[in-house]
Design a protein around this motif. Sequence first.
Motif, PDB file in Angstrom:
ATOM      1  N   TRP A 106      -2.434  -0.797  15.035  1.00 47.52           N
ATOM      2  CA  TRP A 106      -1.466  -0.745  13.991  1.00 47.52           C
ATOM      3  C   TRP A 106      -1.388  -1.808  13.309  1.00 47.52           C
ATOM      4  O   TRP A 106      -1.449  -1.845  11.994  1.00 47.52           O
ATOM      5  CB  TRP A 106      -0.020  -0.330  14.797  1.00 47.52           C
ATOM      6  N   ALA A 107      -1.608  -3.173  13.724  1.00 49.64           N
ATOM      7  CA  ALA A 107      -1.635  -4.106  13.004  1.00 49.64           C
ATOM      8  C   ALA A 107      -2.971  -4.283  12.060  1.00 49.64           C
ATOM      9  O   ALA A 107      -3.113  -4.511  10.966  1.00 49.64           O
ATOM     10  CB  ALA A 107      -1.644  -5.411  13.841  1.00 49.64           C
ATOM     11  N   ARG A 108      -4.201  -3.904  12.871  1.00 48.33           N
ATOM     12  CA  ARG A 108      -5.221  -3.823  11.978  1.00 48.33           C
ATOM     13  C   ARG A 108      -5.314  -2.833  10.684  1.00 48.33           C
ATOM     14  O   ARG A 108      -5.585  -3.039   9.604  1.00 48.33           O
ATOM     15  CB  ARG A 108      -6.472  -3.495  13.062  1.00 48.33           C
ATOM     16  N   ALA A 109      -4.700  -1.664  11.050  1.00 48.92           N
ATOM     17  CA  ALA A 109      -4.425  -0.877   9.827  1.00 48.92           C
ATOM     18  C   ALA A 109      -3.706  -1.430   8.814  1.00 48.92           C
ATOM     19  O   ALA A 109      -3.976  -0.915   7.421  1.00 48.92           O
ATOM     20  CB  ALA A 109      -4.129   0.578  10.483  1.00 48.92           C
ATOM     21  N   THR A 110      -2.750  -2.092   9.085  1.00 53.07           N
ATOM     22  CA  THR A 110      -1.928  -2.658   8.022  1.00 53.07           C
ATOM     23  C   THR A 110      -2.610  -3.591   7.276  1.00 53.07           C
ATOM     24  O   THR A 110      -2.492  -3.719   5.918  1.00 53.07           O
ATOM     25  CB  THR A 110      -0.488  -3.239   8.822  1.00 53.07           C
ATOM     26  N   VAL A 111      -3.211  -4.608   8.007  1.00 50.67           N
ATOM     27  CA  VAL A 111      -3.788  -5.566   7.177  1.00 50.67           C
ATOM     28  C   VAL A 111      -5.157  -5.020   6.135  1.00 50.67           C
ATOM     29  O   VAL A 111      -5.153  -5.247   5.130  1.00 50.67           O
ATOM     30  CB  VAL A 111      -4.598  -6.573   8.263  1.00 50.67           C
ATOM     31  N   ALA A 112      -5.832  -3.972   6.952  1.00 51.61           N
ATOM     32  CA  ALA A 112      -6.707  -3.169   6.054  1.00 51.61           C
ATOM     33  C   ALA A 112      -6.215  -2.617   4.831  1.00 51.61           C
ATOM     34  O   ALA A 112      -6.844  -2.707   3.909  1.00 51.61           O
ATOM     35  CB  ALA A 112      -7.704  -2.283   7.223  1.00 51.61           C
ATOM     36  N   ALA A 113      -5.353  -1.986   4.880  1.00 46.02           N
ATOM     37  CA  ALA A 113      -4.462  -1.187   3.828  1.00 46.02           C
ATOM     38  C   ALA A 113      -4.294  -2.238   2.828  1.00 46.02           C
ATOM     39  O   ALA A 113      -4.385  -2.270   1.429  1.00 46.02           O
ATOM     40  CB  ALA A 113      -3.135  -0.583   4.163  1.00 46.02           C
ATOM     41  N   TYR A 114      -3.784  -3.530   3.116  1.00 51.95           N
ATOM     42  CA  TYR A 114      -3.446  -4.443   2.142  1.00 51.95           C
ATOM     43  C   TYR A 114      -4.595  -4.998   1.500  1.00 51.95           C
ATOM     44  O   TYR A 114      -4.562  -5.276   0.290  1.00 51.95           O
ATOM     45  CB  TYR A 114      -2.498  -5.692   2.740  1.00 51.95           C
ATOM     46  N   LEU A 115      -5.758  -5.007   2.252  1.00 44.37           N
ATOM     47  CA  LEU A 115      -6.752  -5.720   1.717  1.00 44.37           C
ATOM     48  C   LEU A 115      -7.804  -4.973   1.144  1.00 44.37           C
ATOM     49  O   LEU A 115      -8.919  -5.337   0.227  1.00 44.37           O
ATOM     50  CB  LEU A 115      -7.405  -6.554   2.841  1.00 44.37           C
ATOM     51  N   THR A 116      -7.645  -3.752   1.171  1.00 42.76           N
ATOM     52  CA  THR A 116      -8.366  -2.576   0.423  1.00 42.76           C
ATOM     53  C   THR A 116      -8.401  -2.865  -0.920  1.00 42.76           C
ATOM     54  O   THR A 116      -7.536  -2.993  -1.586  1.00 42.76           O
ATOM     55  CB  THR A 116      -7.964  -1.010   0.736  1.00 42.76           C
ATOM     56  N   GLY A 117      -9.957  -2.832  -1.477  1.00 44.34           N
ATOM     57  CA  GLY A 117     -10.039  -3.119  -2.963  1.00 44.34           C
ATOM     58  C   GLY A 117      -9.943  -4.710  -3.096  1.00 44.34           C
ATOM     59  O   GLY A 117     -10.209  -4.990  -4.375  1.00 44.34           O
ATOM     60  N   LEU A 118      -9.737  -5.434  -2.230  1.00 47.28           N
ATOM     61  CA  LEU A 118      -9.901  -6.881  -2.633  1.00 47.28           C
ATOM     62  C   LEU A 118     -11.283  -7.344  -2.387  1.00 47.28           C
ATOM     63  O   LEU A 118     -11.988  -6.821  -1.538  1.00 47.28           O
ATOM     64  CB  LEU A 118      -8.917  -7.825  -1.756  1.00 47.28           C
ATOM     65  N   SER A 119     -11.607  -8.536  -3.394  1.00 49.93           N
ATOM     66  CA  SER A 119     -13.159  -8.829  -3.168  1.00 49.93           C
ATOM     67  C   SER A 119     -13.145 -10.083  -2.663  1.00 49.93           C
ATOM     68  O   SER A 119     -12.097 -10.815  -2.589  1.00 49.93           O
ATOM     69  CB  SER A 119     -13.611  -8.950  -4.649  1.00 49.93           C
ATOM     70  N   ASP A 120     -13.961 -10.278  -1.858  1.00 48.76           N
ATOM     71  CA  ASP A 120     -14.065 -11.588  -0.951  1.00 48.76           C
ATOM     72  C   ASP A 120     -14.807 -12.741  -1.965  1.00 48.76           C
ATOM     73  O   ASP A 120     -15.469 -12.706  -2.748  1.00 48.76           O
ATOM     74  CB  ASP A 120     -15.118 -11.422   0.278  1.00 48.76           C
TER      75      ASP A 120
ATOM     76  N   PRO B 237       0.813  -1.143  -0.070  1.00 48.85           N
ATOM     77  CA  PRO B 237       0.056  -0.118  -0.119  1.00 48.85           C
ATOM     78  C   PRO B 237       0.985   1.249  -0.021  1.00 48.85           C
ATOM     79  O   PRO B 237       1.840   1.350   0.750  1.00 48.85           O
ATOM     80  CB  PRO B 237      -0.834  -0.062   1.355  1.00 48.85           C
ATOM     81  N   ALA B 238       0.291   2.282  -0.697  1.00 52.83           N
ATOM     82  CA  ALA B 238       1.054   3.412  -0.726  1.00 52.83           C
ATOM     83  C   ALA B 238       1.083   4.157   0.625  1.00 52.83           C
ATOM     84  O   ALA B 238       2.014   4.987   0.932  1.00 52.83           O
ATOM     85  CB  ALA B 238       0.538   4.335  -1.712  1.00 52.83           C
ATOM     86  N   ARG B 239       0.153   3.939   1.297  1.00 53.18           N
ATOM     87  CA  ARG B 239       0.165   4.687   2.898  1.00 53.18           C
ATOM     88  C   ARG B 239      -0.845   3.769   3.849  1.00 53.18           C
ATOM     89  O   ARG B 239      -1.514   2.628   3.411  1.00 53.18           O
ATOM     90  CB  ARG B 239      -0.646   5.989   2.748  1.00 53.18           C
ATOM     91  N   PHE B 240      -0.490   3.904   5.056  1.00 58.03           N
ATOM     92  CA  PHE B 240      -1.306   3.248   5.958  1.00 58.03           C
ATOM     93  C   PHE B 240      -2.020   4.163   6.972  1.00 58.03           C
ATOM     94  O   PHE B 240      -1.154   5.314   7.295  1.00 58.03           O
ATOM     95  CB  PHE B 240      -0.251   2.184   6.867  1.00 58.03           C
ATOM     96  N   ALA B 241      -3.074   3.937   7.606  1.00 57.84           N
ATOM     97  CA  ALA B 241      -3.649   4.744   8.487  1.00 57.84           C
ATOM     98  C   ALA B 241      -3.017   4.863   9.730  1.00 57.84           C
ATOM     99  O   ALA B 241      -2.978   5.988  10.362  1.00 57.84           O
ATOM    100  CB  ALA B 241      -5.058   4.305   8.762  1.00 57.84           C
ATOM    101  N   ARG B 242      -2.007   3.991  10.139  1.00 57.15           N
ATOM    102  CA  ARG B 242      -1.201   3.887  11.398  1.00 57.15           C
ATOM    103  C   ARG B 242       0.059   3.687  10.972  1.00 57.15           C
ATOM    104  O   ARG B 242       0.375   2.603  10.349  1.00 57.15           O
ATOM    105  CB  ARG B 242      -1.811   3.337  12.314  1.00 57.15           C
TER     106      ARG B 242
END
Length: 147
Positions: free
Chosen positions: A133-147, A101-106
Amino acid sequence: MSPCEPVWHRALAEEQGDPAMYAWHTPLVLTYLLQHPQQPAAREQYLDSQFRLLQLYVEHGLDALNRFGSVQRRRNAHQGKDFAYDTEALADYHPLPGHTPARFARSIHDLCDADGRFVGDGHAAYGVRVHEWARATVAAYLTGLSD
């Protein structure tokens, strides 16, 4: 040098002298390396497993992550392996996407309390910040992925 690197080194050094802070060593390392995969300590061949471990931590917490590590160490010792994860045990988690990801929320800077210390406001508060911080990292990587 990244502006995060001095904070990373300070966290590693401080946890060596503080067993209660050291309890969060694994999520600290996983999160930092996933946010900084260009660091020499990051090994490309391990990043997918590390991402899956971070998801396990975010979903189930520190005790579940530690239990998983204990099981893996026992399995490796029984099989005579130096170190390897049973990747089947992590198969239910998302694989590492092919991008950072280009940026992370934390960031690692968010681990510090209002006084710039890691555990000045207590170990439990530090643990909450590590988890966020860990949750924000996972979320940044998964943003835009479909389930």
